[in-house]
Design a protein around this motif. Structure first.
Motif, short mmCIF file in Angstrom:
data_model
loop_
_atom_site.label_atom_id
_atom_site.label_comp_id
_atom_site.label_asym_id
_atom_site.label_seq_id
_atom_site.Cartn_x
_atom_site.Cartn_y
_atom_site.Cartn_z
N VAL A 19 49.29 43.33 42.72
CA VAL A 19 49.54 41.89 42.77
C VAL A 19 50.50 41.64 43.93
N VAL A 20 50.13 40.70 44.79
CA VAL A 20 50.98 40.42 45.95
C VAL A 20 51.37 38.94 45.96
N ASP A 64 41.80 42.22 45.99
CA ASP A 64 41.30 41.45 47.13
C ASP A 64 40.95 40.01 46.76
N ARG A 65 41.34 39.61 45.53
CA ARG A 65 41.07 38.22 45.12
C ARG A 65 42.30 37.36 45.39
N ARG A 66 42.09 36.25 46.07
CA ARG A 66 43.17 35.30 46.25
C ARG A 66 43.09 34.33 45.08
#
Ligand SMILES: Nc1ncnc2c1ncn2[C@@H]1O[C@H](COP(=O)(O)OP(=O)(O)O)[C@@H](O)[C@H]1O
Ligand SMILES: [Mg+2]
Length: 361
Positions: free
Chosen positions: A4-5, A64-66
């Protein structure tokens, strides 16, 4: 499990900035704790991640999901974020059995009844509650109710688990036991976990990484031992564990070795980073367990201070002294509880040079 970013995450309520440009990466399978005093923005950060509230700036990425981005105008609804949240208040349906509570989230996701039941029972088994599946929440203890809410969260097979002070309503003994249970559960499942607490002991015991938040900002993010041994500033040093914060001035001794001169005029030797020049004003952080008390002058040549015992508290596993070194009161914890120093006794203190942290405030 994905990482998680959080990038430049920002949230304000009216004029109050609750989350102030937070940048943070929670690695795949990591147990990260947001730690800080009440009102510092922990819950708001968690609710932003879950999607219960919308940020005013920044971005949230899961693998890779925004899932949220102000710039790209993306806002994935909570139920599509593949996350589950556990609350301090358990938030169970009182009129539903344990099994129905755990199945509820699965049924709303349109999972067929027999499959949902199987998954719910598996989750209950993981938290050792399979035999209580037919009970109602009021027939369970607080700890059991919280385990049901863990089971309910896990049953949805989330990629990210969010926990907001889940142990705060439990009594001290149970809270301790549940910490071990939670950590074990995480070891088994390896779900990327973001945990919120104001309790530094809990954060130290549970986390792979602690992220210390103060007034909506991150002060330090690193593993528990590092944050304890090398706090980045006085606020962190003071919040994590107990410490002596002592104002000092950097000076060279007669042999041109740098040391920190404290209020009593004594020189404290330690590893002083190069960025502190001669005459720099600093604060030393010295943990009370890294100071030794001697009745007679010890053989150490350096870091020996003369003091007088002012207060003494027996805490069970240590003796907590307050010792005057001239005007300054220094706290020292001694874990050998068979030796007592008397109040007003003259003593010598030795400070371990490897355990002194030099801070710039
Ligand atoms: N819905 C809201 N409306 C207005 N202010 C809020 C709201 N939610 C939180 N706040 C404020 O934002 C700050 C951070 O709150 P919160 O994230 O709940 O802190 P924590 O969980 O660290 O105790 C606090 O000052 C709180 O009063
Ligand atoms: Mg909160």
């Amino acid at each position: 499990m994905p990482e998680v970013v959080l990038s430049d995450l920002y949230k304000k309520f009216g004029k109050l900035v609750a989350v102030d440009h937070i940048n943070l990466t929670v690695k795949d399978g990591q147990f990260l704790t947001l730690l800080g005093p009440s009102g510092c923005g922990k819950t708001t950060t968690l609710r932003l991640i879950a999607g219960f509230i919308k940020p005013d700036g920044g971005e949230i990425r899961v693998g890779d999901r925004r899932v949220s981005s102000i710039q790209a105008n993306v806002n994935v609804p909570p139920e599509k974020r593949k996350m589950a949240m556990v609350f301090q208040s358990y938030a169970l349906w009182p009129h539903m059995t344990v099994l129905d509570n755990v199945m509820f989230g699965l049924r709303t996701r349109k999972i067929p009844a027999n499959k949902a039941k199987q998954r719910a029972m598996e989750s209950l088994a993981l938290v050792q509650l399979a035999d209580l599946a037919d009970r109602f929440p009021h027939q369970l203890s607080g700890g059991q109710q919280q385990r049901v809410s863990f089971a309910r969260a896990i049953a949805t097979e989330p990629e990210v688990l969010l926990l907001d002070e889940p142990l705060s309503n439990l009594d001290a003994k149970l809270r301790e036991a549940m910490r071990f249970e939670l950590r074990q559960l995480h070891n088994e499942l390896a779900i990327t976990t973001i945990y919120v607490t104001h309790d530094q002991t809990e954060a130290i015991m549970l986390s792979d990484e602690i992220c210390l938040i103060h007034k909506g900002k991150i002060l330090q993010a690193c593993p528990p031992k590092e944050i304890y041994d090398n706090p980045s500033c006085c606020t962190v040093a003071d919040f994590i564990g107990i410490t002596n914060l002592m104002p000092a001035v950097i000076k060279y001794d007669a042999e041109r070795v740098k040391a920190a001169v404290i209020q009593s005029g004594d020189m404290i030797y330690s590893h002083i980073p190069n960025n502190y020049p001669d005459q720099a004003e600093v604060t030393l952080s010295i943990r009370p367990e890294y100071i030794k008390i001697y009745q007679d002058l010890p053989s150490e040549k350096k870091n020996v201070l003369k003091g007088k015992i002012k207060e003494r508290t027996y805490t069970g596993n240590n003796i907590d002294y307050r010792i005057a070194v001239q005007e300054e009161i220094i706290r020292v914890q001694v874990f050998d509880t068979d030796i007592f120093h008397q109040i007003e006794a003259q003593v010598y203190l030795w400070i371990n040079p490897d355990k002194v942290t030099v801070l710039s405030e």
